[in-house]
Design an enzyme around this catalytic site. Structure first.
Site, mmCIF file in Angstrom:
data_model
loop_
_atom_site.group_PDB
_atom_site.id
_atom_site.type_symbol
_atom_site.label_atom_id
_atom_site.label_comp_id
_atom_site.label_asym_id
_atom_site.label_seq_id
_atom_site.Cartn_x
_atom_site.Cartn_y
_atom_site.Cartn_z
ATOM 1 N N ASP A 279 0.855 -1.191 0.000
ATOM 2 C CA ASP A 279 0.000 0.000 0.000
ATOM 3 C C ASP A 279 0.893 1.245 0.000
ATOM 4 O O ASP A 279 0.549 2.278 0.586
ATOM 5 C CB ASP A 279 -0.940 0.007 1.208
ATOM 6 C CG ASP A 279 -2.099 0.988 1.051
ATOM 7 O OD1 ASP A 279 -2.426 1.347 -0.096
ATOM 8 O OD2 ASP A 279 -2.666 1.415 2.073
ATOM 9 N N LEU A 313 -3.397 8.003 9.102
ATOM 10 C CA LEU A 313 -2.429 7.315 8.260
ATOM 11 C C LEU A 313 -2.970 7.222 6.832
ATOM 12 O O LEU A 313 -4.172 7.053 6.621
ATOM 13 C CB LEU A 313 -2.159 5.902 8.789
ATOM 14 C CG LEU A 313 -1.295 5.790 10.054
ATOM 15 C CD1 LEU A 313 -1.349 4.368 10.591
ATOM 16 C CD2 LEU A 313 0.139 6.201 9.783
#
Length: 400
Positions: A279, A313
């Site tokens: 990711d 995040l």
């Protein structure tokens, strides 16, 4: 004239085991040495001493938003080649460039640039795009922009993406109206449907699986937390679909997004479905500062990426080989199990396990030479070396 290459003095990952054996390559594919040496009476044209290195299939990353200052959603263009080339140092030989939730015009502009291509000395193979959104829950956005989210009542997938031609994976929330029909349609076209960024309960998740969903996007992140009376999407990793299909799930093992205990639980429950993903975002490989993820500013500080001026995040800065080492440290799993989570399992998700993610006869000769600490010594695509570690490549060529 074909060239036959023999790689010797190596330990090869084959069928879940690391065995001392030779590897033979012809025309960019792994071949049976018995056919070459005994049946055809042909000696190798080139012999390569692997100096005791571990030889593993090339790594595959199913979810990477960008790296080295390139964000696939915000500014793809020539930057795609920068990422393709840069990923070789991490042992990655194939990846799915990932587009987060964005505007219709951006999808129409970016997706045509993400054509599938073979890997070579210019970089890792593009295995099709992963579109993460815009059909996601407004309650589980993560770093996605709520103004660009959509439902299938508002628009069709073709109108949104422009074309499905370059897409391999679609992440969507199965609770949205019209999702089940869309999941079935995508699965019938051979496009992987991944459930993610969702508030769905387990019943809805199971219904999505029955309609063809086979993957979960970054397990534990951007979904309802596990509850003993309704495990939610997390519970799918322990489910048994009626047709006994394997359920796969992505995990970000960067030491930040997923606690080591959660990694260990997921591995114990469903080791065969576990897929490590980075990711990674544009700041991967960069220094601290302000950067982009789609149309949002993000701040990198102390190796963690946040939406600017928040504590949210928004993706990882870790490479896939580092995720591999992190995962082993967290779970104490075997090296073959961990490596299969970045090779065989992602290939199985895409349905390309006959040619990628394995070193079986007939597979593409995409592999990586690893050192004692699973550090990448060199990366090979089609039997050709495309990256050498300056501290030691792990091989010596001996031409006959």
């Amino acid at each position: 004239m074909t060239v036959v290459t023999k790689y010797f003095n190596c330990n090869v990952l084959t069928d879940g085991q690391i065995l001392p054996k030779d590897l033979w390559v012809e025309d960019g594919r792994i071949v049976d040495p018995d056919i070459i040496f005994y049946d055809l009476r042909k000696s190798p044209d080139v012999e390569i001493d692997c100096l005791g290195s571990l030889v593993a299939p090339g790594f595959i990353d199913l979810q990477i938003n960008g790296a080295f200052g390139v964000d696939f959603t915000h500014s793809c263009g020539e930057g795609l080649d920068i990422v393709r080339k840069g990923l070789l140092q991490y042992g990655v030989t194939g990846f799915c460039p990932t587009i987060v939730t964005t505007s219709e015009s951006s999808y129409h502009k970016v997706l045509p640039k993400l054509k599938r291509c073979a890997g070579d000395e210019l970089g890792a193979a593009i295995l099709g795009a992963h579109v993460e959104g815009p059909f996601i829950s407004e309650h589980k956005l993560g770093a996605h922009n709520i103004t660009n989210t959509k439902t299938l009542e508002q628009t069709s997938m073709t109108d949104t993406y422009g074309s499905l031609e370059n897409i391999s994976i679609v992440t969507m929330a199965p609770e949205l109206e019209g999702s089940m029909a869309a999941i079935k349609m995508l699965a019938e076209k051979g496009i992987v449907v991944s459930v993610g960024h969702t508030s769905a309960d387990m019943y809805t998740g199971l219904k999505a699986v029955e309609n063809g969903a086979k993957f979960i996007t970054h397990l534990f992140n951007a979904m309802l937390p596990f509850h003993h009376r309704d495990p939610g999407i997390v519970g799918l990793i322990a489910s048994s679909p009626s047709d006994n299909r394997q359920m796969y799930f992505g995990l970000i093992a960067d030491g930040i997004h997923t606690h080591p205990a959660a990694l260990k639980i997921a591995h114990k429950i469903n080791p065969k479905g576990l897929v490590l993903v980075t990711d990674a975002i544009s700041v991967a490989g960069l220094s601290d500062g302000i950067h982009h993820l789609a149309d949002k500013q993000i701040e990198l500080k102390n190796s963690k990426a946040y939406i600017a001026d928040t504590n949210t995040l928004c993706g990882s800065t870790t490479s896939l080989d580092e995720c591999l080492r992190c995962f082993i440290n967290a779970t104490d799993c075997s090296v073959p199990e961990a490596i299969e989570a970045v090779t065989l399992h992602p290939a199985q998700v895409l349905g390309i396990e006959n040619v990628k993610g394995t070193l079986n006869f007939g597979a593409d000769a995409d592999f990586v030479l690893l050192g004692n600490n699973l550090n990448v010594l060199s990366t090979w695509i089609g039997g050709q070396c495309v990256y050498k570690n300056k501290k030691g490549s792990g091989f010596v060529v001996k031409k006959n």
